[in-house]
Design an enzyme around this catalytic site. Structure first.
Site, PDB file in Angstrom:
ATOM      1  NE  ARG A  45      -0.441   1.765   3.582  1.00 50.78           N
ATOM      2  CZ  ARG A  45       0.717   2.442   3.765  1.00 50.78           C
ATOM      3  NH1 ARG A  45       1.858   1.821   4.036  1.00 50.78           N
ATOM      4  NH2 ARG A  45       0.733   3.760   3.653  1.00 50.78           N
ATOM      5  N   GLY A  46       0.248   2.423  -0.126  1.00 48.30           N
ATOM      6  CA  GLY A  46       1.026   3.651  -0.251  1.00 48.30           C
ATOM      7  C   GLY A  46       1.229   3.932  -1.730  1.00 48.30           C
ATOM      8  CB  ALA A  47       0.617   7.009  -3.706  1.00 46.41           C
ATOM      9  CD  GLN A 195      -3.513   3.004   6.568  1.00 43.80           C
ATOM     10  OE1 GLN A 195      -4.183   3.328   7.548  1.00 43.80           O
ATOM     11  NE2 GLN A 195      -4.046   2.891   5.370  1.00 43.80           N
ATOM     12  CG  ASP A 236      -2.898   8.258  -1.559  1.00 43.66           C
ATOM     13  OD1 ASP A 236      -2.916   8.778  -0.426  1.00 43.66           O
ATOM     14  OD2 ASP A 236      -2.529   7.098  -1.779  1.00 43.66           O
ATOM     15  CG  ASN A 246      -2.309  11.739   2.444  1.00 41.15           C
ATOM     16  OD1 ASN A 246      -1.726  10.838   1.825  1.00 41.15           O
ATOM     17  ND2 ASN A 246      -2.060  11.971   3.716  1.00 41.15           N
ATOM     18  CE  LYS A 247      -5.298   5.900   4.074  1.00 40.95           C
ATOM     19  NZ  LYS A 247      -6.223   5.046   3.303  1.00 40.95           N
TER      20      LYS A 247
HETATM   21  O1  MRU Z   1      -4.678   3.383   1.800  1.00 40.83           O
HETATM   22  P1  MRU Z   1      -3.190   3.554   1.802  1.00 40.83           P
HETATM   23  O2  MRU Z   1      -2.538   3.013   3.023  1.00 40.83           O
HETATM   24  O3  MRU Z   1      -2.565   3.058   0.526  1.00 40.83           O
HETATM   25  O4  MRU Z   1      -2.998   5.127   1.834  1.00 40.83           O
HETATM   26  C1  MRU Z   1      -1.714   5.657   1.825  1.00 40.83           C
HETATM   27  C2  MRU Z   1      -1.674   7.112   2.027  1.00 40.83           C
HETATM   28  O5  MRU Z   1      -2.670   7.783   2.095  1.00 40.83           O
HETATM   29  C3  MRU Z   1      -0.312   7.733   2.042  1.00 40.83           C
HETATM   30  O6  MRU Z   1      -0.291   8.865   2.863  1.00 40.83           O
HETATM   31  C4  MRU Z   1       0.060   8.156   0.626  1.00 40.83           C
HETATM   32  O7  MRU Z   1      -0.070   7.080  -0.254  1.00 40.83           O
HETATM   33  C5  MRU Z   1       1.402   8.690   0.539  1.00 40.83           C
HETATM   34  S1  MRU Z   1       2.604   7.442   0.668  1.00 40.83           S
HETATM   35  C6  MRU Z   1       4.134   8.034   0.396  1.00 40.83           C
END
Ligand code: MRU
Length: 350
Positions: A45-47, A195, A236, A246-247
């Protein structure tokens, strides 16, 4: 460095983020369908991490394809890309990673098929290396923005686990600490997937960076008490006008930061910047399973039949963003101009 995503001869290997922090286990996906499942279920996970994971999924699918000729291989490629693109809608890195693999396929398609396969694997591995380099560069650009001593609030996990290594928001914090700054991190828990408390706390403690977990609803009071000196988060998708997806919960923090006179920084590579999307209202927001809200660690915590909402992301309007830290430098408002000025040529000219 934590190996979030890795290409191996057996397939694409991920640290299983659904099991952290109590179990450090790894999963090897042997097919592109397994990679798609790993993205969907948030093993990875994470962009930035999902962008590279998708690219590796494409390489794996093309490597495994039994297509007898180039035309059939291209049909397989398109199908593989469609399956991977349907996993998660918000992080633009996913679509960026897939696009780059399609472009590479077209670029090398005059070569013999084994060469095409090799070139796609090499491209995906190159993207992994570029991601780490971009994060280190973001760290260098952003470290100077943080105070020489103080507490930084971050949300979700924008660290090594959300990227191919080092991290975006956590990369900036790591670089600041490496430069001698005495920083302490408040990690917002980040309901419902946790997270912050599971992943950010785990990776920062591994690095010896003092970290305190707070539940998401504590942030406002702590800002008011003067206990937070800056907020740094990842993204994201950043729209052309600087609106930031973002989250879920990021918007709340940004508004609270402004109200309390605290700088709110976003750290994101250009693979997260989407100049084709004019503003945040156009960013698709993923809705995830209600079970993520109704259950914690498999245990039901809400009554049967209650209504549940679970948007995975929110949009922070650009006026709340003090600056965006990229691998090419720090940009400030007006973002429509500053982002385009620093964007790579192929992105800026779209
Ligand atoms: O749902 P996730 O855990 O994939 O969400 C991730 C986020 O929102 C992060 O803050 C974002 O991807 C930036 S990661 C460098």
């Amino acid at each position: 460095m934590i190996k979030t995503v890795e290409w191996t001869d057996a397939g694409v290997r991920f640290i299983d983020q659904t099991k952290l922090p109590t179990e450090e286990t790894y999963v090897t996906c042997k097919t592109y369908e397994e990679v798609a499942d790993a993205i969907r279920t948030m093993i990875v996970r994470g962009a930035p991490a999902i962008g590279v994971a998708a690219a590796m999924g494409v390489a794996l699918g093309v490597r495994n394809s039994q297509a007898p000729g180039l035309a059939a291989l291209k049909r397989d490629l398109n199908h593989i890309c469609d399956v991977l693109a349907a996993t998660r809608p918000t992080a633009v890195n996913l679509f960026w990673g897939i696009r780059r693999m399609k472009d590479k396929f077209d670029e090398v398609s005059a070569q013999p098929i084994p060469e095409v396969r090799r070139a796609l694997v090499a491209e995906a591995c190159q993207m992994l290396a570029e991601d780490i380099a971009a994060n280190e560069s973001m760290g260098k650009h952003g470290a100077g923005l943080l105070p020489s001593r103080g507490s930084i609030l971050t949300h979700c996990n924008a660290g090594a686990l959300a990227t191919c290594g080092y991290g975006t928001a956590l990369g900036v914090i790591r670089a600041a600490v490496d430069s001698g700054k005495k920083l302490h991190v408040f990690a917002g828990e980040t309901r419902p997937f946790l997270q912050g408390s599971r992943l950010t706390a785990w990776e920062l403690l591994k690095d010896g960076i003092p970290t305190t977990v707070i539940s998401d609803n504590m942030a406002g009071t702590m800002m008011r008490q003067g206990r937070i000196d800056a907020v740094v988060v990842g993204a994201d998708r950043v729209a052309a006008n600087g609106d930031v997806a973002n989250k879920i919960g990021t918007y709340t923090l940004a508004v609270l930061a402004k109200e309390n006179g605290i700088s709110f920084y976003v750290a994101a590579p250009f693979s997260t910047v989407d100049l084709d999307t004019p503003d945040g209202s156009q960013i698709p927001i993923e809705q995830r399973s209600s079970k993520e809200v109704t259950h914690i660690a498999g245990k039901q915590i809400t009554p049967d039949g209650v209504g549940v909402e679970n948007p995975a992301f929110d949009v922070t309007p650009h006026q709340y963003v003090t600056a965006i830290i990229t691998e090419r430098g720090v940009v400030r408002a007006p973002y429509n101009e500053s982002l385009r000025a620093l964007a790579p040529v192929e992105t800026a000219s779209k």
